[in-house]
Design a protein around this motif. Sequence first.
Motif, short mmCIF file in Angstrom:
data_model
loop_
_atom_site.label_atom_id
_atom_site.label_comp_id
_atom_site.label_asym_id
_atom_site.label_seq_id
_atom_site.Cartn_x
_atom_site.Cartn_y
_atom_site.Cartn_z
N GLN A 119 45.53 45.42 35.30
CA GLN A 119 44.39 46.16 34.78
C GLN A 119 43.12 45.56 35.37
N ALA A 120 42.20 46.43 35.77
CA ALA A 120 40.92 45.97 36.31
C ALA A 120 40.04 45.52 35.16
N PRO A 121 39.25 44.51 35.31
CA PRO A 121 39.17 43.61 36.46
C PRO A 121 40.31 42.59 36.43
N ILE A 122 40.82 42.26 37.59
CA ILE A 122 41.90 41.28 37.66
C ILE A 122 41.30 39.88 37.62
N HIS A 139 43.61 37.59 42.15
CA HIS A 139 42.83 38.01 43.32
C HIS A 139 43.10 37.09 44.51
N VAL A 192 45.55 50.16 40.39
CA VAL A 192 44.53 49.16 40.72
C VAL A 192 44.78 48.70 42.14
N ARG A 193 43.72 48.62 42.93
CA ARG A 193 43.87 48.28 44.35
C ARG A 193 42.68 47.52 44.88
N ARG A 194 42.89 46.94 46.05
CA ARG A 194 41.81 46.29 46.80
C ARG A 194 42.09 46.51 48.27
#
Length: 157
Positions: free
Chosen positions: A16-19, A24, A147-149
């Motif tokens: 879940q954001a924010p990780i 990270h 959730v992605r980056r």
Amino acid sequence: MPAPATTRTSLHPALQAPIDRHTHVVLRHAVLDLLETDSRRCFPSVLHAGVPGRCTWHVDESAAPGAEAGADPGAGMRADVVLALLRRASVLTPRPCLWLTRPGELTPHDTDLRWLGPSAWAASALGMPVGLVVVTRRGWFDPVSGVRREWRRLRRR
């Protein structure tokens, strides 16, 4: 990884954001390792458990380009593989993560979905709050929560 949330619609752990910072850093290093170690255009998917530098892995030959038809070992065998990887990873690091490296874009693929259920079962059987995260050369994403980056040019600091 942090204690993932479980939604009513899914029994699979999800980010879940924010990780958190640890997650990270681990996932960023997983992307960097993939960028630096495998320059081939097509390569087999690899399931990793642990943290980059201290992890165990399994090469998924059934998802490799040109793999023999019918070579898929099945969900039971994949669950056994994940179970073994997570057990070993828990010895190597106190907070193991589980990620699948593969070529392609940051969208769900059949390979991701084949490993998702067995991964959730194995983590649940061990009482570990980890979910499967997919890592490509462009970034990472959680196939359950989305959730992605992404990075355009990722470099070591």
